[in-house]
Design a protein around this motif. Structure first.
Motif, PDB file in Angstrom:
ATOM      1  N   SER A   1       0.851  -1.184   0.000  1.00  0.00           N
ATOM      2  CA  SER A   1       0.000   0.000   0.000  1.00  0.00           C
ATOM      3  C   SER A   1       0.887   1.235   0.000  1.00  0.00           C
ATOM      4  O   SER A   1       1.812   1.350   0.807  1.00  0.00           O
ATOM      5  CB  SER A   1      -0.899  -0.004   1.247  1.00  0.00           C
ATOM      6  OG  SER A   1      -1.806   1.065   1.197  1.00  0.00           O
TER       7      SER A   1
ATOM      8  N   GLN B   1      -1.263   2.268  11.071  1.00  0.00           N
ATOM      9  CA  GLN B   1      -2.138   2.907  10.084  1.00  0.00           C
ATOM     10  C   GLN B   1      -2.199   2.076   8.801  1.00  0.00           C
ATOM     11  O   GLN B   1      -3.274   1.913   8.212  1.00  0.00           O
ATOM     12  CB  GLN B   1      -1.651   4.321   9.771  1.00  0.00           C
ATOM     13  CG  GLN B   1      -1.845   5.297  10.896  1.00  0.00           C
ATOM     14  CD  GLN B   1      -1.145   6.624  10.632  1.00  0.00           C
ATOM     15  OE1 GLN B   1      -0.126   6.687   9.937  1.00  0.00           O
ATOM     16  NE2 GLN B   1      -1.699   7.692  11.213  1.00  0.00           N
TER      17      GLN B   1
ATOM     18  N   LEU C   1      -0.249   7.230   5.346  1.00  0.00           N
ATOM     19  CA  LEU C   1      -0.028   6.084   6.232  1.00  0.00           C
ATOM     20  C   LEU C   1       1.394   6.201   6.759  1.00  0.00           C
ATOM     21  O   LEU C   1       2.348   5.763   6.116  1.00  0.00           O
ATOM     22  CB  LEU C   1      -0.223   4.765   5.477  1.00  0.00           C
ATOM     23  CG  LEU C   1      -1.564   4.598   4.753  1.00  0.00           C
ATOM     24  CD1 LEU C   1      -1.588   3.312   3.944  1.00  0.00           C
ATOM     25  CD2 LEU C   1      -2.721   4.652   5.742  1.00  0.00           C
TER      26      LEU C   1
ATOM     27  N   ARG D   1      -4.606  10.699   1.761  1.00  0.00           N
ATOM     28  CA  ARG D   1      -4.391   9.610   2.725  1.00  0.00           C
ATOM     29  C   ARG D   1      -2.902   9.456   2.991  1.00  0.00           C
ATOM     30  O   ARG D   1      -2.105   9.294   2.073  1.00  0.00           O
ATOM     31  CB  ARG D   1      -4.954   8.301   2.181  1.00  0.00           C
ATOM     32  CG  ARG D   1      -4.925   7.187   3.233  1.00  0.00           C
ATOM     33  CD  ARG D   1      -5.051   5.830   2.632  1.00  0.00           C
ATOM     34  NE  ARG D   1      -3.792   5.531   1.982  1.00  0.00           N
ATOM     35  CZ  ARG D   1      -3.664   4.767   0.912  1.00  0.00           C
ATOM     36  NH1 ARG D   1      -4.696   4.232   0.358  1.00  0.00           N
ATOM     37  NH2 ARG D   1      -2.472   4.536   0.386  1.00  0.00           N
TER      38      ARG D   1
ATOM     39  N   ASN E   1      -5.554   0.324   7.404  1.00  0.00           N
ATOM     40  CA  ASN E   1      -6.016   0.670   6.061  1.00  0.00           C
ATOM     41  C   ASN E   1      -6.274  -0.596   5.238  1.00  0.00           C
ATOM     42  O   ASN E   1      -7.253  -0.694   4.519  1.00  0.00           O
ATOM     43  CB  ASN E   1      -4.977   1.549   5.364  1.00  0.00           C
ATOM     44  CG  ASN E   1      -5.381   1.907   3.963  1.00  0.00           C
ATOM     45  OD1 ASN E   1      -6.317   2.671   3.752  1.00  0.00           O
ATOM     46  ND2 ASN E   1      -4.685   1.354   2.989  1.00  0.00           N
TER      47      ASN E   1
END
Length: 95
Positions: free
Chosen positions: A33, A47, A42, A40, A51
């Motif tokens: 990710s 986190q 992270l 967004r 997610n």
């Protein structure tokens, strides 16, 4: 907003140039990710995990099963991992 910077293996890089990779106990990468995508961000392992797996029971099961999240640079992903998600144990021989 100024770029958020992180340190990976002694190198300082922009967080936007990184991704969170999820690894199984055996060494296979099972998910990735982007650390920054639009609004967004992270910035922590927690986190990234939340997610990817919004339900707490799924996150708890993944932790029990030895999955972990690691922040990597996209440069490392492209050069070392992109075509080799499987660990040595699970990698199929090239045909």
């Amino acid at each position: 907003m100024a770029d958020l910077m992180v340190q990976i293996d002694g190198e300082t890089v922009p967080l936007k140039d990184c991704a969170w990779s999820m690894w199984a106990k055996c060494g296979c990468m099972v998910a990735i990710s982007m650390a920054v995508s639009g609004d967004r961000i992270l910035a922590t392992e927690e986190q990234a995990h939340k997610n990817h797996s919004p339900r707490k029971r799924d996150r708890d099961r993944e932790i029990r099963n030895g999955y972990r999240w690691v922040l990597i640079t996209m440069a490392r992903y492209r050069s070392e991992i992109a075509t080799r998600w499987e660990c040595v144990q699970h990698r199929k021989p090239a045909t």
